[in-house]
Every structure is written in structure tokens, then in C-alpha cells.
Design a protein around this motif. Structure first.
Motif, mmCIF file in Angstrom:
data_model
loop_
_atom_site.group_PDB
_atom_site.id
_atom_site.type_symbol
_atom_site.label_atom_id
_atom_site.label_comp_id
_atom_site.label_asym_id
_atom_site.label_seq_id
_atom_site.Cartn_x
_atom_site.Cartn_y
_atom_site.Cartn_z
ATOM 1 N N ASP A 7 0.828 -1.203 0.000
ATOM 2 C CA ASP A 7 0.000 0.000 0.000
ATOM 3 C C ASP A 7 0.866 1.258 0.000
ATOM 4 O OD1 ASP A 7 -2.261 -1.516 0.001
ATOM 5 O OD2 ASP A 7 -2.703 -1.256 2.133
ATOM 6 N N SER A 35 -7.144 1.112 -6.756
ATOM 7 C CA SER A 35 -8.168 2.026 -6.234
ATOM 8 C C SER A 35 -8.690 1.549 -4.887
ATOM 9 C CB SER A 35 -9.325 2.139 -7.239
ATOM 10 O OG SER A 35 -8.899 2.738 -8.445
ATOM 11 N N GLU A 36 -8.918 0.230 -4.761
ATOM 12 C CA GLU A 36 -9.397 -0.323 -3.494
ATOM 13 C C GLU A 36 -8.367 -0.151 -2.384
ATOM 14 O OE1 GLU A 36 -12.295 -1.629 -2.365
ATOM 15 O OE2 GLU A 36 -13.070 -0.773 -4.232
ATOM 16 N N ILE A 38 -6.034 2.218 -2.146
ATOM 17 C CA ILE A 38 -5.991 3.626 -1.753
ATOM 18 C C ILE A 38 -7.200 3.966 -0.883
ATOM 19 C CG2 ILE A 38 -6.114 6.002 -2.584
ATOM 20 C CD1 ILE A 38 -3.407 4.761 -3.030
ATOM 21 N N LYS A 39 -8.372 3.476 -1.293
ATOM 22 C CA LYS A 39 -9.591 3.713 -0.519
ATOM 23 C C LYS A 39 -9.461 3.102 0.869
ATOM 24 C CE LYS A 39 -14.605 2.935 -0.624
ATOM 25 N NZ LYS A 39 -15.731 2.307 -1.377
ATOM 26 N N GLY A 40 -8.880 1.896 0.941
ATOM 27 C CA GLY A 40 -8.698 1.240 2.229
ATOM 28 C C GLY A 40 -7.745 2.012 3.135
ATOM 29 N N GLU A 42 -7.303 5.282 3.095
ATOM 30 C CA GLU A 42 -8.034 6.458 3.562
ATOM 31 C C GLU A 42 -9.016 6.096 4.669
ATOM 32 O OE1 GLU A 42 -8.113 9.511 -0.190
ATOM 33 O OE2 GLU A 42 -9.470 7.782 -0.307
ATOM 34 N N GLU A 43 -9.686 4.955 4.526
ATOM 35 C CA GLU A 43 -10.638 4.534 5.552
ATOM 36 C C GLU A 43 -9.919 4.171 6.851
ATOM 37 O OE1 GLU A 43 -12.793 1.373 3.739
ATOM 38 O OE2 GLU A 43 -14.113 2.705 2.588
ATOM 39 N N ALA A 48 -8.925 11.943 4.045
ATOM 40 C CA ALA A 48 -8.736 11.891 2.594
ATOM 41 C C ALA A 48 -7.268 12.163 2.289
ATOM 42 C CB ALA A 48 -9.618 12.936 1.913
ATOM 43 N N ARG A 52 -9.244 13.969 -6.118
ATOM 44 C CA ARG A 52 -9.382 13.383 -7.439
ATOM 45 C C ARG A 52 -9.997 14.391 -8.413
ATOM 46 N NH1 ARG A 52 -9.637 10.004 -3.364
ATOM 47 N NH2 ARG A 52 -8.934 7.823 -3.552
#
Length: 297
Positions: A7, A35-36, A38-40, A42-43, A48, A52
Motif C-alpha cells: 500500500d 483504487s481499493e 488507496i480507498k482502504g 483512507e478509511e 482523505a 481526485r
């Protein structure tokens, strides 16, 4: 909170490319997977990291902070891998030293040769960089040890003086400057010059002082090495400003003359630098102490 090295590597790639698509390609990941991830991230962090947009992504303040820490973590992991690989090959440790052109060509070879002779179980990789790039790498934690001109270093970087190397003007012996021994830089800023590439920290340093005199240097040729520059000077292409050690070495075999620049900025301080000397790996500390002793002789 747990971080996956993949990551972090992906985030660095995305940040450098300013694109999730290109970052995924650099990290050898499918776009959907990247994408998943990066989203993970951030979560997991609760903030953020990216803004984007149609033309790519920009880092948020939190993203900039993570990028700095991520570079340090990945650098330390790579150093760990390098050290362990060195054990496997029979060499106890490896040190990466970033050095500017002057250091690599004029100041370090003899000292490094003596160090390697005294420490046969340590190897040293010397990578040539501009002083400004070295300063950035050291300050960000992307590299451990550097040899750079002090004027390029931020206050946060630790350093000690290794040598002083004045900048000298070199001119063809056949030119009207052939008989000069000293000169003020303002006397020559309007002449034709031969210099280093425009991105060189040394060339930026020289051009900045010309600008303070209200002048913009006119270059007939730009090259990457001092010997090549002096060959151009010897052929009457123009004059040049280079380190004294290189100037005197080239003057011994080429029809050029060395002229001392009276301006205070021409006196350069060349330093060994690190983010923290105490935090260096043991082999790097040994190299630092050896170079420190050399500097004091």
C-alpha cells in the motif's frame, strides 16, 4: 493501525505520477485493485489522502504527510534488504553515498579508497546527484548520507565541513584575461561562458549571483564534466567558473589560466551530511567517522 508495504509503495507511485492509473502501472497492480487499496488506506486513517480530478490526483495535506513517512519506511526496508543481501554474499554491510559532481570527481575518491582498504567487509555505492537533489533526499529520509555544497542544504540537515573549494574563473591563456590573477565577477558577466547543464546546483548557484548583478549569463556550450568544460575554454569558446581543484588539475595539461574570483560567494563549503548522524546504520557511521577524521587532517 497496520500498514501494508505494498500500500505504501503504491501510494508513493500514485503521488509521484499524480495519477492512480499510472501509479497502479508502476506498482504492477490492476487499476481496480489499486483504487481499493488507496480507498482502504483512507478509511483506515480516517482522512482523505487524494483530491481526485479530471486530470489526475493531488495530495491533500494529510497525503503530503503520509508521503514523507512512506518514503522513510520504504527506504528503511530497502536498506534492511540490502544489508541482509550483503551478508548472504559475504559482505557485511553496504553504504549508499550520494555525492555531487565535484565531490565524486575531485574530493572523495582518495578517502573512499583508503576507507575500503581499511574496512574490507564494507562496500560503498556512490551515486552522483546534484547538491539540491541530495539535500532533498537526505531531508526526506530517502537517503542516509550525502556529500553536498553547504549552500544547498536546509537547516534541518546535520553536516560537517569536509573541504573548502573556491570557485575559480578559467580562461584561455591566449585571451585578454590570460595575465590576470584576481577578478571581480561583475567584470566578466557580459562575456561568453561555458558551463554545466542548467539543472546543476553549481550552475544555479553561479547564475543566481550573476542575476544579483543584473546580468544573465550567456552560454555558448553546456556540458556535464569539468574536463570537457576546460577543453572548450582552451579552444577559446568562452570562459567558465569551476571548482579550484578541477581548475588547477586541468590547467596542468591544458592551455588555460586560473583566476581567483574575489567575490565572497566563490568560497564554497563542501560537507558530509545526514538527517541524523546518530541514527545512521553502523557501517554508515563508520564511514562518517572515517571521513570526519580525514577532514580534520
Amino acid at each position: 493501525m497496520r500498514f501494508d508495504l505494498i500500500d505504501l509503495q503504491l501510494f508513493i507511485a500514485v503521488a509521484d505520477a499524480r495519477s492512480i492509473t499510472q501509479g497502479a502501472a508502476r506498482a504492477n497492480l490492476a487499476l481496480a485493485s489499486a483504487s481499493e487499496r488507496i480507498k482502504g488506506l483512507e478509511e483506515a486513517l480516517g482522512v482523505a489522502l487524494l483530491k481526485r480530478g479530471r486530470r489526475g490526483v493531488e495530495l491533500t495535506a494529510a497525503g503530503e504527510s503520509l508521503l514523507g513517512h512512506a518514503r522513510i519506511v520504504i527506504h528503511n526496508v530497502e536498506a534492511l534488504q540490502s544489508d541482509l543481501a550483503a551478508y548472504a554474499s559475504g559482505v557485511r554491510a553496504n553504504v549508499l553515498l550520494l555525492a555531487n559532481t565535484s565531490g565524486l570527481s575531485e574530493h572523495l575518491p582518495r578517502a573512499l579508497a583508503a576507507f575500503l582498504h581499511e574496512y574490507p567487509d564494507i562496500s560503498v555505492d556512490v551515486e552522483e546527484r546534484e547538491s539540491t537533489d541530495i539535500a532533498t533526499a537526505i531531508a526526506s529520509g530517502a537517503a542516509d548520507l550525502g556529500f553536498a555544497a553547504e549552500h544547498a542544504l536546509p537547516d534541518s540537515v546535520e553536516r560537517f565541513l569536509f573541504s573548502e573549494d573556491r570557485l575559480m574563473l578559467v580562461a584561455s591563456r591566449r585571451s585578454d584575461l590570460g595575465g590576470r590573477r584576481q577578478i571581480d565577477f561583475q567584470e566578466v558577466v557580459g562575456r561568453d561562458f561555458v558551463g554545466l547543464t542548467a539543472t546543476s546546483a553549481l550552475q544555479v548557484h553561479i547564475s543566481r549571483h550573476a542575476a544579483k548583478l543584473g546580468a544573465r549569463l550567456r552560454f555558448r556550450a553546456r556540458l556535464r564534466g569539468f574536463d570537457a568544460i576546460c577543453q572548450m575554454v582552451a579552444a577559446d569558446v568562452g570562459i567558465a567558473v569551476i571548482p579550484e581543484t578541477a581548475a588547477r588539475r586541468c590547467a596542468a595539461s591544458m592551455p588555460i589560466t586560473t583566476i581567483r574570483i574575489r567575490d565572497a560567494w566563490a568560497n564554497r563549503r563542501l560537507t558530509i551530511c545526514a538527517r541524523s548522524f546518530k541514527a545512521l546504520p553502523r557501517a554508515a557511521k563508520q564511514l562518517v567517522e572515517y571521513l570526519r577524521a580525514e577532514a580534520q587532517r
